[in-house]
Design a protein around this motif. Structure first.
Motif, PDB file in Angstrom:
ATOM      1  N   LEU A  15       1.338   8.491   6.027  1.00  0.00           N
ATOM      2  CA  LEU A  15       2.072   8.600   4.930  1.00  0.00           C
ATOM      3  C   LEU A  15       3.175   7.648   5.123  1.00  0.00           C
ATOM      4  O   LEU A  15       3.675   6.762   4.341  1.00  0.00           O
ATOM      5  N   ARG A  16       3.688   7.613   6.020  1.00  0.00           N
ATOM      6  CA  ARG A  16       4.866   6.600   6.590  1.00  0.00           C
ATOM      7  C   ARG A  16       4.316   5.077   6.486  1.00  0.00           C
ATOM      8  O   ARG A  16       4.868   4.111   6.112  1.00  0.00           O
ATOM      9  N   SER A  17       2.875   4.978   6.658  1.00  0.00           N
ATOM     10  CA  SER A  17       2.291   3.539   6.657  1.00  0.00           C
ATOM     11  C   SER A  17       2.314   3.172   5.295  1.00  0.00           C
ATOM     12  O   SER A  17       2.687   1.877   5.072  1.00  0.00           O
ATOM     13  N   ILE A  18       2.181   4.013   4.166  1.00  0.00           N
ATOM     14  CA  ILE A  18       2.272   3.624   2.972  1.00  0.00           C
ATOM     15  C   ILE A  18       3.542   3.246   2.675  1.00  0.00           C
ATOM     16  O   ILE A  18       3.944   2.417   1.899  1.00  0.00           O
ATOM     17  N   ARG A  19       4.651   3.961   3.300  1.00  0.00           N
ATOM     18  CA  ARG A  19       5.920   3.771   2.947  1.00  0.00           C
ATOM     19  C   ARG A  19       6.272   2.071   3.288  1.00  0.00           C
ATOM     20  O   ARG A  19       6.680   1.276   2.774  1.00  0.00           O
ATOM     21  N   HIS A  20       5.582   1.948   4.492  1.00  0.00           N
ATOM     22  CA  HIS A  20       5.817   0.614   5.140  1.00  0.00           C
ATOM     23  C   HIS A  20       5.224  -0.521   4.381  1.00  0.00           C
ATOM     24  O   HIS A  20       5.710  -1.741   4.107  1.00  0.00           O
ATOM     25  N   GLN A  21       4.060  -0.409   3.642  1.00  0.00           N
ATOM     26  CA  GLN A  21       3.301  -1.162   3.089  1.00  0.00           C
ATOM     27  C   GLN A  21       3.872  -1.421   1.508  1.00  0.00           C
ATOM     28  O   GLN A  21       4.115  -2.538   1.252  1.00  0.00           O
ATOM     29  N   ILE A  22       4.626  -0.296   1.161  1.00  0.00           N
ATOM     30  CA  ILE A  22       5.377  -0.779  -0.264  1.00  0.00           C
ATOM     31  C   ILE A  22       6.650  -1.398   0.253  1.00  0.00           C
ATOM     32  O   ILE A  22       6.869  -2.403  -0.712  1.00  0.00           O
ATOM     33  N   LEU A  23       7.364  -1.205   1.153  1.00  0.00           N
ATOM     34  CA  LEU A  23       8.463  -2.098   1.342  1.00  0.00           C
ATOM     35  C   LEU A  23       8.159  -3.276   1.639  1.00  0.00           C
ATOM     36  O   LEU A  23       8.925  -4.417   1.400  1.00  0.00           O
ATOM     37  N   ASN A  24       6.951  -3.530   2.657  1.00  0.00           N
ATOM     38  CA  ASN A  24       6.513  -4.800   2.845  1.00  0.00           C
ATOM     39  C   ASN A  24       6.274  -5.707   1.485  1.00  0.00           C
ATOM     40  O   ASN A  24       6.479  -6.853   1.488  1.00  0.00           O
ATOM     41  N   LEU A  25       5.560  -5.015   0.618  1.00  0.00           N
ATOM     42  CA  LEU A  25       5.204  -5.658  -0.530  1.00  0.00           C
ATOM     43  C   LEU A  25       6.340  -6.257  -1.429  1.00  0.00           C
ATOM     44  O   LEU A  25       6.197  -7.294  -1.652  1.00  0.00           O
ATOM     45  N   LEU A  26       7.334  -5.427  -1.183  1.00  0.00           N
ATOM     46  CA  LEU A  26       8.679  -5.759  -1.875  1.00  0.00           C
ATOM     47  C   LEU A  26       9.445  -7.024  -1.067  1.00  0.00           C
ATOM     48  O   LEU A  26       9.962  -7.765  -1.905  1.00  0.00           O
ATOM     49  N   GLN A  27       9.440  -6.915   0.050  1.00  0.00           N
ATOM     50  CA  GLN A  27       9.913  -7.991   0.977  1.00  0.00           C
ATOM     51  C   GLN A  27       9.326  -9.208   0.904  1.00  0.00           C
ATOM     52  O   GLN A  27      10.064 -10.373   0.797  1.00  0.00           O
ATOM     53  N   ILE A  28       7.856  -9.114   0.804  1.00  0.00           N
ATOM     54  CA  ILE A  28       7.392 -10.761   0.976  1.00  0.00           C
ATOM     55  C   ILE A  28       7.066 -11.126  -0.561  1.00  0.00           C
ATOM     56  O   ILE A  28       6.310 -12.092  -0.734  1.00  0.00           O
ATOM     57  N   HIS A  29       7.538 -10.154  -1.544  1.00  0.00           N
ATOM     58  CA  HIS A  29       7.194 -10.694  -2.999  1.00  0.00           C
ATOM     59  C   HIS A  29       5.810 -10.862  -3.392  1.00  0.00           C
ATOM     60  O   HIS A  29       5.783 -11.666  -4.325  1.00  0.00           O
ATOM     61  N   GLU A  30       4.787  -9.838  -2.801  1.00  0.00           N
ATOM     62  CA  GLU A  30       3.655  -9.909  -3.383  1.00  0.00           C
ATOM     63  C   GLU A  30       3.641  -9.081  -4.643  1.00  0.00           C
ATOM     64  O   GLU A  30       4.461  -8.499  -4.917  1.00  0.00           O
ATOM     65  N   VAL A  31       2.792  -9.266  -5.335  1.00  0.00           N
ATOM     66  CA  VAL A  31       2.427  -8.491  -6.537  1.00  0.00           C
ATOM     67  C   VAL A  31       1.794  -7.073  -6.506  1.00  0.00           C
ATOM     68  O   VAL A  31       2.148  -6.250  -7.196  1.00  0.00           O
ATOM     69  N   GLN A  32       1.051  -7.036  -5.542  1.00  0.00           N
ATOM     70  CA  GLN A  32       0.363  -5.733  -5.349  1.00  0.00           C
ATOM     71  C   GLN A  32      -0.426  -5.569  -3.729  1.00  0.00           C
ATOM     72  O   GLN A  32      -0.672  -6.573  -3.114  1.00  0.00           O
ATOM     73  N   VAL A  33      -0.485  -4.296  -3.595  1.00  0.00           N
ATOM     74  CA  VAL A  33      -1.350  -3.869  -2.146  1.00  0.00           C
ATOM     75  C   VAL A  33      -2.368  -2.917  -2.450  1.00  0.00           C
ATOM     76  O   VAL A  33      -1.938  -1.989  -3.252  1.00  0.00           O
ATOM     77  N   ASP A  34      -3.400  -3.052  -2.163  1.00  0.00           N
ATOM     78  CA  ASP A  34      -4.464  -1.709  -2.180  1.00  0.00           C
ATOM     79  C   ASP A  34      -4.790  -1.187  -0.902  1.00  0.00           C
ATOM     80  O   ASP A  34      -4.924  -1.703  -0.052  1.00  0.00           O
ATOM     81  N   ILE A  35      -4.564   0.225  -0.852  1.00  0.00           N
ATOM     82  CA  ILE A  35      -4.703   0.844   0.226  1.00  0.00           C
ATOM     83  C   ILE A  35      -5.844   1.937  -0.111  1.00  0.00           C
ATOM     84  O   ILE A  35      -5.926   2.430  -1.026  1.00  0.00           O
ATOM     85  N   SER A  36      -6.796   1.716   1.130  1.00  0.00           N
ATOM     86  CA  SER A  36      -8.153   2.608   1.021  1.00  0.00           C
ATOM     87  C   SER A  36      -7.600   4.001   1.280  1.00  0.00           C
ATOM     88  O   SER A  36      -7.018   4.218   2.113  1.00  0.00           O
TER      89      SER A  36
END
Length: 126
Positions: A20-41
């Motif tokens: 669950l924390r990994s999802i948090r990290h991926q969301i915050l990383n998405l926002l920091q690097i200004h990507e449009v989306q992330v897909d989590i299996s």
């Protein structure tokens, strides 16, 4: 691996605290690097009965409040950066969190960061 269930107008995302924390990290990383989306299996090999299983979580930056929706076999979560940052904190469970601990993410009258047409979601420790 996280498990995503969908049924009767509610979504359930479960995992061990680290997942669950990994999802948090991926969301915050998405926002920091200004990507449009992330897909989590998600886990595609469990029995979700009596619900339906969803195989991935797609998080997208978009304009507006956070919205959970289901499309085909995946869960889509979209919203503007500041609101996704708030959502990320709903995935912040400590290693000592007990099984069953959860948070509800759902719209109510006057809610500022969840869209009124968002499907209610429960995020919890498995």
């Amino acid at each position: 691996m996280i498990q995503i269930r969908y049924g009767q107008d509610e979504i359930n995302i479960t995992g061990i605290p680290e997942e669950l924390r990994s999802i948090r990290h991926q969301i915050l990383n998405l926002l920091q690097i200004h990507e449009v989306q992330v897909d989590i299996s998600a886990d595609a090999n469990f029995d979700p009965a009596p619900y339906n299983r969803l195989d991935s979580l797609l998080i997208c930056q978009a304009i507006g409040a956070v919205k959970f929706s289901v499309s085909a076999n995946f869960l889509k979560v979209e919203g503007e950066a500041s609101k996704l940052a708030v959502l990320a904190e709903c995935f912040n469970f400590s290693d000592s969190s007990r099984r069953g601990l959860h948070s509800h993410v759902e719209y109510y009258q006057g809610h500022e960061w969840i869209a009124s047409d968002s499907i209610p979601c429960v995020i919890g420790v498995r």
